[in-house]
Design an enzyme around this catalytic site. Sequence first.
Site, mmCIF file in Angstrom:
data_model
loop_
_atom_site.group_PDB
_atom_site.id
_atom_site.type_symbol
_atom_site.label_atom_id
_atom_site.label_comp_id
_atom_site.label_asym_id
_atom_site.label_seq_id
_atom_site.Cartn_x
_atom_site.Cartn_y
_atom_site.Cartn_z
ATOM 1 N N LYS A 157 -8.681 5.470 -6.205
ATOM 2 C CA LYS A 157 -9.171 6.459 -7.170
ATOM 3 C C LYS A 157 -10.460 7.119 -6.684
ATOM 4 C CE LYS A 157 -7.154 4.120 -11.191
ATOM 5 N NZ LYS A 157 -7.417 3.394 -12.448
ATOM 6 N N GLY B 39 0.818 -1.200 0.000
ATOM 7 C CA GLY B 39 0.000 0.000 0.000
ATOM 8 C C GLY B 39 0.852 1.249 0.000
ATOM 9 N N SER C 58 -5.852 2.978 -17.959
ATOM 10 C CA SER C 58 -7.153 3.312 -17.381
ATOM 11 C C SER C 58 -7.654 4.704 -17.757
ATOM 12 C CB SER C 58 -7.096 3.188 -15.858
ATOM 13 O OG SER C 58 -6.146 4.082 -15.331
#
Length: 806
Positions: free
Chosen positions: A755, A366, A712
């Site tokens: 996101k 992370g 993306s």
Amino acid sequence: MKLSDYDSFPTDLPIIVEDELFLYPFMISPIFLSDEENIEAANKALENNSLIMICSAKSGQENHRDFEAIYDSGVIGSVMRKVALPDGRVKILFQGMAKGKILEQKSTNPLMATVEILDSKFEKTPKSDAILSVLKEKVNALSLVSNLFPPDLLKTIEENSDINRVCDLISSAMKLKKEHAYELFSQTNAEAKVLMLIEHLIEAIETSRLQKEIKTKVHSRIEKVNKEYFLKEQLKQIQQELGSDTQREEEIEEYRQKLEAKKAGMSEDAYKEINKQIDKLSRMHPDSSDANMIQSYLDWVVEIPFDSLSKKQLDILEVRSQLDKDHYSLEKPKDRIEEYFAVRELLSKRGIKDKEGQGAILCFAGPPGVGKTSLANSIAKALKRELVRIALGGLEDVNELRGHRRTYIGAMPGRIVQGIIEATQMNPVVVLDEIDKVAKSFRGDPTAVLLEILDPEQNNKFRDYYLNFNLDLSKVVFIATANDVGSIPAPLRDRMEFIFLSSYTPQEKFEIMKKYLVPQELKKHGLKSAEISFTKSALETIIANYTRESGVRNLRRRVAEILRKVAKQLLIDPSIKKISISHKNLEEYLEKKTFEIEERDRKDVVGQVNGLAWTSVGGDVLKIETLKIKGKGVMQITGSLGDVMKESARIALSVVKVLIDEKKLDVDMSLIPLSNKELEENKTDLEASEIYRRFDLHVHVPEGATPKDGPSAGITMATAMASILSNKKVRSDIAMTGELTLTGKVLPIGGLKEKLIAAFKAKITTALIPKKNYENDLKDIPEEVKSKMELIPVTRVEEVLKYALV
């Protein structure tokens, strides 16, 4: 020349003072004169064609030219030759003729004195012959243990029967101290002189014999070593004679005792290797380089805790309690950690010991500051085991993990073995920090070593090059941390199970700050809760305006910055009892605002779309901008984009062109620039495709210095191009993410949680996401985000344009 050729004695003679030599009558010696008094005395002797007397300066009186600084006896002789040297000195060749003694001082510049001949009384008797034979015997004895007497001098002494002559020859060869030489020189009783000289010979014989004896003992050991080694060897011989050199045997015995004490816990090959090295050390010379290396090796291996294990039994309830105590939220990572240790506890309780310690290797992945390392700390606390942290960031030398081979000075075990020795137990918690940042160079690939360390089927026989025997690492709890899983080689990823820790929402940060950061920092700064208070608005303002991160590391720094200033205020003004921090006075304590994520624009704009991106430090909102310029249909892409993102832009343009051609995207034909000829012909039947043929497109992603890549942004770029070509505005409250195919399909993406958290912080109210992500990943999205945002699943680009274009 003879004495009879000069004036009769006593007579007045000039005197030369010699600082270094003690001359004898039989010598012809070159003497160098540098001071004016000596040079003047030599000149005076030459001018008057007279003799001269040379006396030695007393010890400690060199460079003094008076009668008190010289001996009253010396050598009378003549100056055979005088030569002036270029450096100002004068060289004379002096021939000694007889011994002389000063009777009366005449002058001091130059030295002049009345001198008489110094005769030594000698009568040849049986006693004198016996004494002389003893003297010659001692000279022969000294010549056997020293090199003071050359063969020709020994022959001269042996054949001469004049006691005075023999004594002078021996005294000059022995190089006696000035005071001893003077005593012998001035002694007029021949028998007394011989007895004195015999004492000096006996002393010299004993000194030479002792030196020769010590040299003989250590001769074989000093051929290849320096003076320091020679002195050490002499000291060692003395210690052996005294019987006090037992330290080495005690050290070797101590190694053997430590080895036997740990024999039960170590493997057979480990015991054999260590015992072999102890035996080798006992046979080696202590000052050899190999002995030092073996001793360093033994110092390491006897400290390995072969038979030491943490006796604390696994308790899943304690693990859960410790995790809840140290961390807020992170429910999914906590559940997976509990499952991991639940399996280990069950195996232990049911006695399945051959499987104990085996299982998946956890890797916390992370952004920075979300609690990866602190989770490992909590696990170590709950298990009551030592924590060993190994920083792998930038590591490029395989030997740092595998250990250095014992072929050079400075070799040592690898970091894994060093960590176990430091922990003093074989089952500590080992944190492999930043495993995604291991480097590869000409020194090898450290990830290849990690494959063995992190494989439960192999690490029970881990071989460290330095130890040269297998070590059981199966009981060690390995926990890795990483920011970017994609940077880890595939074979190494296969060894680990990843637990992803995502960004914190503002509400989660608020709770962490209130329950953990503020109390912890108060304690660190020596402050009491009654001396300072934070309002809710102040905490929210710090989170919103003074940090830019996914975790809470900088948030802790901001709190510490405030508390430092508070501590200073309390000390400067004792009348202040309590300080309250609110959003109104916050700027007095924090200097620079750092907006976390820029809020969305409030106006709808043509050609500008909010895109969602994932980075190794969390999510972000990227505005993709497009511009059309009169041209020939060329597209320019800027913004430090990678190859995949550039390909997405080309795919998006092709998809938009197809939509225009198929009339699925309306185009304002009045925007198409006409040539003069077309204007004259009043041409109005232009095809819609002319809109992208007569304009160049420029696509830009701001923050051009920041590298960006990934698929993306496909639907985001397509929306921006469709907006600029159709002259339709894009909703400013909408953001989107998704990969686009040439057929117009929207494919799923990764990093959805980060996101959407970034979109939430930017005050986005609607997000377009791929339908498959909506079906599979929605459960991972925080409720706070889902309740404040409308999440719309899309499968095709037409749906995206329907929602995004106004």
